[in-house]
Design a protein around this motif. Structure first.
Motif, PDB file in Angstrom:
ATOM      1  N   LYS A 327      -3.182   3.711   0.398  1.00  0.00           N
ATOM      2  CA  LYS A 327      -2.174   3.490   1.433  1.00  0.00           C
ATOM      3  C   LYS A 327      -2.866   2.884   2.648  1.00  0.00           C
ATOM      4  O   LYS A 327      -4.079   3.035   2.835  1.00  0.00           O
ATOM      5  CB  LYS A 327      -1.501   4.800   1.822  1.00  0.00           C
ATOM      6  CG  LYS A 327      -2.435   5.841   2.390  1.00  0.00           C
ATOM      7  CD  LYS A 327      -1.695   7.116   2.744  1.00  0.00           C
ATOM      8  CE  LYS A 327      -2.639   8.163   3.355  1.00  0.00           C
ATOM      9  NZ  LYS A 327      -1.904   9.396   3.710  1.00  0.00           N
ATOM     10  N   PRO A 328      -2.112   2.195   3.495  1.00  0.00           N
ATOM     11  CA  PRO A 328      -2.714   1.619   4.701  1.00  0.00           C
ATOM     12  C   PRO A 328      -3.279   2.713   5.607  1.00  0.00           C
ATOM     13  O   PRO A 328      -2.710   3.801   5.724  1.00  0.00           O
ATOM     14  CB  PRO A 328      -1.540   0.899   5.382  1.00  0.00           C
ATOM     15  CG  PRO A 328      -0.522   0.710   4.324  1.00  0.00           C
ATOM     16  CD  PRO A 328      -0.674   1.861   3.393  1.00  0.00           C
ATOM     17  N   GLY A 329      -4.413   2.418   6.225  1.00  0.00           N
ATOM     18  CA  GLY A 329      -5.018   3.357   7.153  1.00  0.00           C
ATOM     19  C   GLY A 329      -5.999   4.314   6.524  1.00  0.00           C
ATOM     20  O   GLY A 329      -6.677   5.070   7.244  1.00  0.00           O
ATOM     21  N   LEU A 330      -6.101   4.315   5.195  1.00  0.00           N
ATOM     22  CA  LEU A 330      -7.060   5.184   4.513  1.00  0.00           C
ATOM     23  C   LEU A 330      -8.439   4.540   4.574  1.00  0.00           C
ATOM     24  O   LEU A 330      -8.627   3.411   4.121  1.00  0.00           O
ATOM     25  CB  LEU A 330      -6.641   5.384   3.060  1.00  0.00           C
ATOM     26  CG  LEU A 330      -7.476   6.352   2.225  1.00  0.00           C
ATOM     27  CD1 LEU A 330      -7.223   7.791   2.661  1.00  0.00           C
ATOM     28  CD2 LEU A 330      -7.168   6.169   0.731  1.00  0.00           C
ATOM     29  N   SER A 331      -9.403   5.241   5.139  1.00  0.00           N
ATOM     30  CA  SER A 331     -10.755   4.686   5.210  1.00  0.00           C
ATOM     31  C   SER A 331     -11.406   4.740   3.837  1.00  0.00           C
ATOM     32  O   SER A 331     -11.013   5.538   2.969  1.00  0.00           O
ATOM     33  CB  SER A 331     -11.609   5.453   6.219  1.00  0.00           C
ATOM     34  OG  SER A 331     -11.946   6.733   5.723  1.00  0.00           O
ATOM     35  N   PHE A 332     -12.407   3.895   3.647  1.00  0.00           N
ATOM     36  CA  PHE A 332     -13.139   3.918   2.387  1.00  0.00           C
ATOM     37  C   PHE A 332     -13.750   5.302   2.160  1.00  0.00           C
ATOM     38  O   PHE A 332     -13.773   5.803   1.027  1.00  0.00           O
ATOM     39  CB  PHE A 332     -14.233   2.859   2.373  1.00  0.00           C
ATOM     40  CG  PHE A 332     -13.740   1.442   2.574  1.00  0.00           C
ATOM     41  CD1 PHE A 332     -12.417   1.099   2.351  1.00  0.00           C
ATOM     42  CD2 PHE A 332     -14.612   0.440   2.985  1.00  0.00           C
ATOM     43  CE1 PHE A 332     -11.968  -0.207   2.536  1.00  0.00           C
ATOM     44  CE2 PHE A 332     -14.185  -0.856   3.177  1.00  0.00           C
ATOM     45  CZ  PHE A 332     -12.857  -1.187   2.951  1.00  0.00           C
ATOM     46  N   ALA A 333     -14.256   5.923   3.217  1.00  0.00           N
ATOM     47  CA  ALA A 333     -14.865   7.251   3.096  1.00  0.00           C
ATOM     48  C   ALA A 333     -13.825   8.289   2.691  1.00  0.00           C
ATOM     49  O   ALA A 333     -14.104   9.171   1.854  1.00  0.00           O
ATOM     50  CB  ALA A 333     -15.527   7.650   4.413  1.00  0.00           C
ATOM     51  N   GLU A 334     -12.626   8.212   3.266  1.00  0.00           N
ATOM     52  CA  GLU A 334     -11.569   9.155   2.893  1.00  0.00           C
ATOM     53  C   GLU A 334     -11.140   8.951   1.446  1.00  0.00           C
ATOM     54  O   GLU A 334     -10.899   9.925   0.713  1.00  0.00           O
ATOM     55  CB  GLU A 334     -10.371   8.972   3.822  1.00  0.00           C
ATOM     56  CG  GLU A 334     -10.607   9.465   5.243  1.00  0.00           C
ATOM     57  CD  GLU A 334      -9.495   9.059   6.188  1.00  0.00           C
ATOM     58  OE1 GLU A 334      -9.224   9.836   7.118  1.00  0.00           O
ATOM     59  OE2 GLU A 334      -8.899   7.965   5.993  1.00  0.00           O
ATOM     60  N   ALA A 414       0.913   1.678  -2.825  1.00  0.00           N
ATOM     61  CA  ALA A 414       0.411   0.552  -3.614  1.00  0.00           C
ATOM     62  C   ALA A 414       1.432   0.155  -4.668  1.00  0.00           C
ATOM     63  O   ALA A 414       2.009   1.019  -5.348  1.00  0.00           O
ATOM     64  CB  ALA A 414      -0.911   0.917  -4.275  1.00  0.00           C
ATOM     65  N   GLU A 415       1.676  -1.138  -4.799  1.00  0.00           N
ATOM     66  CA  GLU A 415       2.576  -1.680  -5.812  1.00  0.00           C
ATOM     67  C   GLU A 415       1.752  -2.414  -6.857  1.00  0.00           C
ATOM     68  O   GLU A 415       1.027  -3.361  -6.533  1.00  0.00           O
ATOM     69  CB  GLU A 415       3.570  -2.649  -5.173  1.00  0.00           C
ATOM     70  CG  GLU A 415       4.458  -3.361  -6.175  1.00  0.00           C
ATOM     71  CD  GLU A 415       5.164  -4.576  -5.606  1.00  0.00           C
ATOM     72  OE1 GLU A 415       5.694  -5.391  -6.406  1.00  0.00           O
ATOM     73  OE2 GLU A 415       5.167  -4.744  -4.365  1.00  0.00           O
ATOM     74  N   ARG A 416       1.881  -2.002  -8.095  1.00  0.00           N
ATOM     75  CA  ARG A 416       1.169  -2.714  -9.153  1.00  0.00           C
ATOM     76  C   ARG A 416       1.766  -4.105  -9.330  1.00  0.00           C
ATOM     77  O   ARG A 416       2.986  -4.282  -9.397  1.00  0.00           O
ATOM     78  CB  ARG A 416       1.245  -1.950 -10.477  1.00  0.00           C
ATOM     79  CG  ARG A 416       0.323  -0.744 -10.556  1.00  0.00           C
ATOM     80  CD  ARG A 416       0.311  -0.161 -11.957  1.00  0.00           C
ATOM     81  NE  ARG A 416      -0.162  -1.122 -12.935  1.00  0.00           N
ATOM     82  CZ  ARG A 416      -0.011  -0.978 -14.251  1.00  0.00           C
ATOM     83  NH1 ARG A 416       0.646   0.064 -14.743  1.00  0.00           N
ATOM     84  NH2 ARG A 416      -0.482  -1.892 -15.081  1.00  0.00           N
ATOM     85  N   LEU A 417       0.886  -5.109  -9.432  1.00  0.00           N
ATOM     86  CA  LEU A 417       1.321  -6.482  -9.644  1.00  0.00           C
ATOM     87  C   LEU A 417       1.321  -6.853 -11.118  1.00  0.00           C
ATOM     88  O   LEU A 417       2.030  -7.777 -11.525  1.00  0.00           O
ATOM     89  CB  LEU A 417       0.415  -7.446  -8.859  1.00  0.00           C
ATOM     90  CG  LEU A 417       0.413  -7.268  -7.341  1.00  0.00           C
ATOM     91  CD1 LEU A 417      -0.607  -8.203  -6.703  1.00  0.00           C
ATOM     92  CD2 LEU A 417       1.809  -7.510  -6.756  1.00  0.00           C
ATOM     93  N   ASP A 418       0.520  -6.191 -11.932  1.00  0.00           N
ATOM     94  CA  ASP A 418       0.505  -6.427 -13.362  1.00  0.00           C
ATOM     95  C   ASP A 418       1.363  -5.360 -14.053  1.00  0.00           C
ATOM     96  O   ASP A 418       1.497  -4.233 -13.567  1.00  0.00           O
ATOM     97  CB  ASP A 418      -0.919  -6.405 -13.910  1.00  0.00           C
ATOM     98  CG  ASP A 418      -1.616  -5.073 -13.669  1.00  0.00           C
ATOM     99  OD1 ASP A 418      -1.791  -4.718 -12.481  1.00  0.00           O
ATOM    100  OD2 ASP A 418      -2.006  -4.385 -14.628  1.00  0.00           O
TER     101      ASP A 418
END
Length: 425
Positions: A327-334, A414-418
């Motif tokens: 989701k937006p705003g989630l850090s890589f560390a989180e 997140a929306e899957r594109l495939d």
């Protein structure tokens, strides 16, 4: 190639596809015909304007000019494509974009006409090439002419002497510095610009994925005993090429014991019934966008063995768990802290990336799997990024299961594109 190469037939002569869910990905007009893009020209033009605008906005923060040699970056900036693979290792064409001035393409001599109608290019000039292949003992002279030309443009039209460069041989960098230019990292600038997609880019990417999945359906249909890895892999090349695509970045399709360890390239190995076939498309398709999808299935589409089911189920679990975190705003560390923990028996055979960005190629960001995260960069998942969620599951003496899905980060997740179906283990 006629339909008999992608379909089998029963005794009555009727076409019988092995999985109706996957048959839907072939051309409804017939597997012997290429897919035709439904994308209107206005979508492509809008994407072109957006991409060049993204580069210029990043330049405002860093430099007065941007010099591009990477053909993927040139394609992003101008939608200009000419001998992309060849120019990846032969620096024979380049672009110079001024923050407060024109965008200039320096084209391979005799190929200027390839850029007719591209709206982002203000001027086309013949490239001054100084690669040893064509310059030989004249490299020094041609290098000097090239450096004089580039530095003169930047000094005359740039607000300062900061020049961002994506890829350049040391001699070229030294020559520009000796002429008073300050070089900064243009690859970071370009990748950060590329990381946020417009709706038009997503529409173009969806079409590349549609073509890729048609190729995957062809691969699925010919995954029968007696085929070689290369024969199956060729089906994806075929569909991509005839549908206006570009190239495949890797040769990652293997079967049976050759799936483990991963990264072996496809070969003339003849695949046997029941062996696992695993692949990673890494496909640069129509409009220059990447479809980076992975699937695994059994040769002959027979039921998986107990071990294959165990590995496949673990790979699906990893994909679904990590996908649900995005989701937006989630850090890589989180993300790393909450990500799926790979069991110890699979650790030695793991895929080091849990996530990576995708656009006109695999791109920033790369987020390592939790055992390797101590060497990860900082950053945050942002809306309108496209990320790939990865899984590779194997243990000592087993086959590998490779799965991967491509997703758009939306305001809520997140929306899957495939949509190409997973197997039912």
């Amino acid at each position: 190639m006629d339909q008999s190469t992608t379909r089998r037939y029963d005794i009555s002569g009727q076409s019988v596809f092995k999985d109706d869910r996957k048959q839907a990905y072939l051309n409804p007009e017939g597997a012997d015909r290429p897919l035709k893009s439904p994308i209107p020209a206005c979508v492509l033009d809008s994407a072109r304007r957006y991409r060049l605008g993204r580069l210029r906005s990043k330049m405002e923060e860093h430099c007065s000019a941007l010099l591009l040699y990477d053909p993927v970056n040139i394609r992003y900036a101008f939608d200009s494509s000419n001998m992309s693979i060849w120019t990846m290792h032969n620096a024979a064409r380049y672009a110079l974009i001024l923050a407060d001035g024109p965008a200039i393409l320096f084209e391979f001599e005799g190929a200027e006409h390839l850029n007719q109608g591209l709206p982002g290019i203000d001027e086309i000039r013949p490239a001054k090439s100084w690669i040893f292949f064509t310059a030989g003992d004249l490299v020094e002279t041609r290098l000097s002419e090239w450096a004089d030309d580039v530095s003169d443009i930047v000094k005359r039209q740039g607000r300062n002497r900061r020049l961002a460069v994506d890829k350049l041989e040391p001699a070229g960098a030294f020559a520009l510095q000796n002429r008073g230019l300050q070089l900064v990292d243009g690859q970071e600038l370009a990748e950060r610009a590329r990381s946020i997609k417009s709706p038009d880019e997503i529409e173009l990417m969806r079409w590349t994925i549609r073509v890729c999945e048609a190729g995957m359906a062809r691969m699925y249909e010919v995954s029968e005993p007696g085929r070689t890895e290369r024969e199956i892999w060729a089906e994806l090349h075929f569909e991509n090429a005839r549908s206006g695509g570009e190239w495949l970045e890797t040769k990652l399709l293997t079967a049976g014991a050759r799936t483990n360890p991963w990264y072996q390239e496809c070969s003339d190995y003849v695949i046997r019934r029941g062996e696992m076939i695993a692949f990673d498309t890494d496909m640069i398709g129509p409009y220059g966008y990447c479809a980076d999808l992975s699937r695994s299935w059994t040769c002959g589409h027979v039921a998986m063995s107990a071990k294959q089911r165990e590995l496949y189920s673990a790979a699906r679990e990893q994909i679904e768990h990590n996908l649900g975190l995005l989701k937006p705003g989630l850090s890589f560390a989180e993300f790393n802290e909450r990500s799926w923990r790979i069991p110890d028996r699979y650790l030695p055979y793991r895929y080091t990336l849990a996530l990576h960005g995708t656009g006109m190629a695999d791109e920033w960001p790369g987020v390592f799997l939790h055992p390797d995260f101590d060497r990860n960069c900082s950053g945050m998942i942002e809306q309108n990024m496209v990320l790939n969620v990865e899984s590779l599951i194997a243990e000592e003496g087993s086959e590998s299961i490779k799965l991967e899905t491509q997703v758009l980060i939306t305001p809520t997740g997140a929306e899957r594109l495939d949509t190409f179906p997973w197997e039912d283990p």
